[in-house]
Enzyme design. Structure first.
Site, PDB file in Angstrom:
ATOM      1  N   ARG A   1      -8.352  -2.500  -0.963  1.00 38.36           N
ATOM      2  CA  ARG A   1      -7.890  -2.853  -0.392  1.00 38.36           C
ATOM      3  C   ARG A   1      -6.093  -2.999  -0.776  1.00 38.36           C
ATOM      4  O   ARG A   1      -5.551  -2.613  -1.561  1.00 38.36           O
ATOM      5  CB  ARG A   1      -8.964  -4.545  -1.358  1.00 38.36           C
ATOM      6  CG  ARG A   1      -9.643  -4.379  -0.569  1.00 38.36           C
ATOM      7  CD  ARG A   1     -10.399  -4.805   0.407  1.00 38.36           C
ATOM      8  NE  ARG A   1     -10.114  -5.901   1.050  1.00 38.36           N
ATOM      9  CZ  ARG A   1     -10.154  -6.903   2.031  1.00 38.36           C
ATOM     10  NH1 ARG A   1     -11.831  -7.083   0.709  1.00 38.36           N
ATOM     11  NH2 ARG A   1      -9.976  -7.787   2.149  1.00 38.36           N
ATOM     12  N   SER A   2      -5.444  -3.787  -0.646  1.00 39.83           N
ATOM     13  CA  SER A   2      -4.233  -4.184  -0.673  1.00 39.83           C
ATOM     14  C   SER A   2      -3.675  -4.086  -2.088  1.00 39.83           C
ATOM     15  O   SER A   2      -2.972  -3.859  -3.227  1.00 39.83           O
ATOM     16  CB  SER A   2      -2.590  -5.066   0.427  1.00 39.83           C
ATOM     17  OG  SER A   2      -3.509  -6.341   0.064  1.00 39.83           O
TER      18      SER A   2
ATOM     19  N   LYS B   1     -15.328  -1.888   3.016  1.00 36.19           N
ATOM     20  CA  LYS B   1     -14.792  -2.291   1.464  1.00 36.19           C
ATOM     21  C   LYS B   1     -16.101  -2.805   0.335  1.00 36.19           C
ATOM     22  O   LYS B   1     -16.343  -4.018   0.677  1.00 36.19           O
ATOM     23  CB  LYS B   1     -13.696  -3.556   2.118  1.00 36.19           C
ATOM     24  CG  LYS B   1     -12.919  -2.816   2.674  1.00 36.19           C
ATOM     25  CD  LYS B   1     -11.649  -4.559   2.995  1.00 36.19           C
ATOM     26  CE  LYS B   1     -10.422  -2.994   4.095  1.00 36.19           C
ATOM     27  NZ  LYS B   1      -9.569  -4.427   4.697  1.00 36.19           N
TER      28      LYS B   1
ATOM     29  N   ASP C   1      -4.208  -0.361  12.015  1.00 36.20           N
ATOM     30  CA  ASP C   1      -4.536  -1.487  11.667  1.00 36.20           C
ATOM     31  C   ASP C   1      -3.751  -2.718  12.496  1.00 36.20           C
ATOM     32  O   ASP C   1      -2.899  -3.215  12.058  1.00 36.20           O
ATOM     33  CB  ASP C   1      -4.988  -1.764  10.281  1.00 36.20           C
ATOM     34  CG  ASP C   1      -5.847  -2.790   9.829  1.00 36.20           C
ATOM     35  OD1 ASP C   1      -5.544  -3.779  10.979  1.00 36.20           O
ATOM     36  OD2 ASP C   1      -5.645  -3.218   8.377  1.00 36.20           O
TER      37      ASP C   1
ATOM     38  N   GLU D   1       0.686  -1.339  -0.040  1.00 31.22           N
ATOM     39  CA  GLU D   1      -0.142   0.384   0.189  1.00 31.22           C
ATOM     40  C   GLU D   1       0.449   1.495   0.036  1.00 31.22           C
ATOM     41  O   GLU D   1       0.045   2.205   0.744  1.00 31.22           O
ATOM     42  CB  GLU D   1      -1.372  -0.344   0.785  1.00 31.22           C
ATOM     43  CG  GLU D   1      -1.852  -0.810   1.421  1.00 31.22           C
ATOM     44  CD  GLU D   1      -3.233  -1.160   2.366  1.00 31.22           C
ATOM     45  OE1 GLU D   1      -2.760   0.027   3.089  1.00 31.22           O
ATOM     46  OE2 GLU D   1      -3.877  -2.590   2.403  1.00 31.22           O
TER      47      GLU D   1
END
Length: 431
Positions: free
Chosen positions: A370-371, A341, A246, A209
């Site tokens: 999302r990654s 998400k 996170d 990310e």
């Protein structure tokens, strides 16, 4: 009527070099919407299913030709002639066509790509920006807000190959006057952090990310280097900038314990919550996501009890953008915020329902990437169009992340004072 005349699916690449689904929805009059489905690395067990081919001779089994065929076949057939502005109806047609609880027949990646492409086509038909169309679909026309970004500048866990257990360390430029200034502050801190890490002889390679992924000796060390970078960049930690974590705790939850291999420590459920609370007492951490495993509901109750009045406790793997699971959380006083998400649930309509439910219960909603991402910037419009107030879309490098920030800059330019940037007021427990 915004009549659908064609639906096209194709296999494209995401930011991790894996295939994903892109869809186009064509309307009478030449209006076209195009969107792509993202993909996660640390995923909740109850997420809607991302359909992969499993053919090891092609993309190591990660191809999505089956999902693409579902777009070009049954989904296309079911949607031809339908009204693209009737989003809830379109999404329900696809959900019914799939007929499973987790969309494992057609694939959440197939359904979502078409769902978002239809929304974009409908916005084009109506001659309005996507965020304005989303606000109308949400029942909140004209109600906008620029989101406070949670910028993932230092990575561990599943997003990096290092010995830091907590997955994301984020900065939030809460003291900015507007989004444009918030983005500048984040970029300056990001570049300053690179200098700090370089000066310590640490790696400045980046994770999925865009955050740095150095080998630090502990999670506390990660917070310390971020504090140094914030202050070197000329900002005051706790006033100009706050911190968010996170944990992605499900990734290191083993046999009922939280095993922080990087630190050589093992905690029971309450012990790990106490550990996190101690971090919030040392640093201005105002938000913690997935601070416990998705199945550890008793632990979540304790964590909410000891921190929920002052700290935003965000459920990602815990809630997976699912209103049924969120309902249980609300009824039991679990967490106080939900990560949103699209691809966890698989359609725009269901995503909007989760945001509305959260807000009605006094929970915050944090819109998230999302990654595995693409250049698709729909989440920027979702954040503004629902006035969610917060967005997670990575660091200040990698064009798949920056695409969302750039779209937010454009939206702020268009809306001006109609979309206020409220800073700390957007974060649960901080207003």
């Amino acid at each position: 009527m915004a009549k659908i005349i064609n639906v096209i699916g194709r296999e494209i690449m995401d930011s991790r070099g894996n295939p994903t689904v892109e869809a186009e929805v064509h309307l009478e009059g030449g209006f076209i919407g195009m969107a792509a489905a993202p993909s996660g690395a640390s995923t909740g067990s109850r997420e809607a299913l991302e359909l992969r081919d499993g053919d090891k001779s092609r993309y190591l089994g990660k191809g999505v030709l089956t999902a693409v065929a579902n777009v070009n076949g049954p989904i296309r057939t079911a949607l031809i002639g339908k009204d693209a502005t009737a989003q809830a109806e379109l999404d329900q047609i696809m959900i019914d066509l799939d007929g499973t609880e987790n969309k494992d027949k057609l694939g959440a990646n197939a359904i979502l790509a078409v769902s978002l492409a239809a929304a974009k086509a409908a916005a084009a038909f109506k001659g309005m920006p996507l965020y304005a169309h989303i606000a109308e679909l949400n029942g909140t026309p004209g109600q906008y807000a620029m989101p406070v970004p949670m910028m993932n500048i230092l990575n561990g866990g599943e997003h990096a190959d290092n010995n830091v257990d907590i997955q994301e360390f984020m900065v939030q430029p809460v003291g900015a006057k507007n989004f444009r200034e918030a983005l500048r502050m984040g970029a300056e801190i990001f570049h300053t952090l690179k200098k700090v890490l370089h000066g310590k002889g640490l790696s400045t390679s980046v994770g999925d990310e865009g955050g740095f992924a150095p080998n630090l000796s502990s999670n506390a060390d990660a917070l310390a280097v971020i504090k140094e970078a914030v202050e070197l960049a000329g900002y005051k930690l706790g006033t100009d900038v706050t911190l968010a974590l996170d944990c992605a705790a499900s990734e290191f939850y083993k046999d009922g314990k939280y095993d922080l291999a990087g630190e050589g420590k093992v905690f029971d459920s309450n012990g790990f919550s106490d550990f996190l609370k101690s971090l919030t007492e040392q640093y201005p951490i105002v938000s913690i996501e997935d601070g416990l495993d998705e199945s550890d509901w008793d632990g979540w109750a304790y964590q909410t009890q000891i921190m929920g009045d002052k700290i935003q406790l965000v459920g990602d793997d815990l809630f997976v953008t699912n209103t049924k699971i969120l309902t249980r959380g609300i009824e039991n006083g679990i967490a106080n915020s939900i990560l949103i998400k699209f691809n966890q649930i698989g359609s725009l309509t269901e995503t909007l329902a989760a945001i509305r439910m959260a807000k009605a219960a006094g929970y915050t909603a944090v819109i998230s990437h999302r990654s595995g991402e693409t250049e698709d910037a729909t989440i920027a419009d979702l954040a503004v169009g629902t006035a969610a107030g917060q967005i997670k879309t990575g660091s200040l490098c990698r064009s798949d992340r920056v695409a969302k920030y750039n779209q937010l800059l454009r939206i702020e330019e268009q809306l001006g004072e109609k979309a206020p940037y409220r800073g700390l007021k957007e974060i649960k427990g901080q207003a």
